[in-house]
Design an enzyme around this catalytic site. Structure first.
Site, PDB file in Angstrom:
ATOM      1  N   CYS A 154     -16.640  -0.953  -8.282  1.00 42.07           N
ATOM      2  CA  CYS A 154     -15.603  -1.492  -9.175  1.00 42.07           C
ATOM      3  C   CYS A 154     -15.037  -2.782  -8.585  1.00 42.07           C
ATOM      4  CB  CYS A 154     -14.482  -0.468  -9.343  1.00 42.07           C
ATOM      5  SG  CYS A 154     -13.540  -0.205  -7.822  1.00 42.07           S
ATOM      6  N   CYS A 158     -11.683  -3.189  -8.531  1.00 40.94           N
ATOM      7  CA  CYS A 158     -10.269  -2.945  -8.225  1.00 40.94           C
ATOM      8  C   CYS A 158     -10.036  -2.277  -6.874  1.00 40.94           C
ATOM      9  CB  CYS A 158      -9.597  -2.159  -9.345  1.00 40.94           C
ATOM     10  SG  CYS A 158     -10.416  -0.661  -9.900  1.00 40.94           S
ATOM     11  N   SER A 197      -9.429   7.006  -4.225  1.00 41.65           N
ATOM     12  CA  SER A 197     -10.794   7.454  -4.522  1.00 41.65           C
ATOM     13  C   SER A 197     -10.883   8.972  -4.604  1.00 41.65           C
ATOM     14  CB  SER A 197     -11.763   6.944  -3.465  1.00 41.65           C
ATOM     15  OG  SER A 197     -11.521   7.576  -2.221  1.00 41.65           O
ATOM     16  N   ASP A 213      -0.184   5.222   0.771  1.00 34.52           N
ATOM     17  CA  ASP A 213      -0.427   6.246   1.798  1.00 34.52           C
ATOM     18  C   ASP A 213      -0.643   5.612   3.182  1.00 34.52           C
ATOM     19  OD1 ASP A 213      -0.308   7.933  -0.390  1.00 34.52           O
ATOM     20  OD2 ASP A 213      -2.481   8.001  -0.638  1.00 34.52           O
ATOM     21  N   ASP A 256       0.331   9.468   5.664  1.00 35.63           N
ATOM     22  CA  ASP A 256      -0.937   9.769   4.987  1.00 35.63           C
ATOM     23  C   ASP A 256      -1.232  11.255   5.088  1.00 35.63           C
ATOM     24  OD1 ASP A 256      -3.183   9.309   3.546  1.00 35.63           O
ATOM     25  OD2 ASP A 256      -4.135   7.984   4.994  1.00 35.63           O
ATOM     26  N   CYS A 263      -6.470   2.439  -7.935  1.00 36.34           N
ATOM     27  CA  CYS A 263      -7.912   2.439  -8.191  1.00 36.34           C
ATOM     28  C   CYS A 263      -8.428   3.852  -7.964  1.00 36.34           C
ATOM     29  CB  CYS A 263      -8.619   1.467  -7.259  1.00 36.34           C
ATOM     30  SG  CYS A 263     -10.414   1.699  -7.273  1.00 36.34           S
ATOM     31  N   ASP A 307       0.858  -1.176   0.000  1.00 35.34           N
ATOM     32  CA  ASP A 307       0.000   0.000   0.000  1.00 35.34           C
ATOM     33  C   ASP A 307       0.904   1.239   0.000  1.00 35.34           C
ATOM     34  OD1 ASP A 307      -2.381   1.619   0.589  1.00 35.34           O
ATOM     35  OD2 ASP A 307      -1.474   1.829   2.581  1.00 35.34           O
TER      36      ASP A 307
HETATM   37 MG   LIG Z   1      -2.995   3.105   3.491  1.00 39.21          MG
END
Ligand SMILES: [Mg+2]
Length: 153
Positions: free
Chosen positions: A98, A100, A54, A11, A17, A90, A9
């Protein structure tokens, strides 16, 4: 011969983040994650970023801004000797349905096809149980969850 991968992953895992990270001046790399990735890389794992973004379809950042921040992340990792072979993101919101958006497996499926990855030996690294952890569970692969509130250095 198929290879093992670390699906990581971005962030909260590689970098602090923001949230909806888009400005490279906010980029702070977690050194512990860079070190973990380097170790896996030395063992022959491919390093692949899988990230939910997103904010793109929510209208908080553009694909261009995503790419600019992403380029900065890759540059910082490169400096630390970590070479990411691919990034899959994504852009969808949760309500678009979706396949993904993590914990759905779409991003991993695409990576698996592109790089002929052996999922059995592969690993997921993230900061979120509900997305990264759940995804790893679906795939039946090892998962390392890092604390997103740890200090960046
Ligand atoms: Mg994360």
């Amino acid at each position: 011969m198929s290879r093992k991968a670390v699906f990581v992953d971005r962030d909260g895992t590689i970098n602090r983040d923001c949230p909806y990270c888009h400005d490279p001046k906010d980029l702070k790399i977690y050194e512990d994650t860079a070190n973990i990735l380097k170790r896996y890389q030395e063992e022959g794992y491919l390093i692949i970023i899988v990230t939910n973004q997103s904010g793109i379809n929510r209208g908080y950042l553009s694909e261009e801004e995503f790419n600019r921040f992403q380029k900065a992340v890759l540059g910082e990792l490169d400096k630390r000797g970590v070479h990411v072979v691919a990034t899959y993101h994504c852009p969808h919101t949760p309500w678009e349905g979706c396949s993904c958006r993590k914990p759905n497996i779409g991003l991993i499926e695409q990576a698996r096809k592109d790089f002929d990855i052996d999922l059995r030996g592969s690993v997921m690294i993230g900061d979120n149980d509900a997305t990264d952890g759940e995804l790893a569970k679906k795939l039946g692969i090892k998962c390392i969850i890092l604390d997103k509130n740890r200090q960046g250095n």
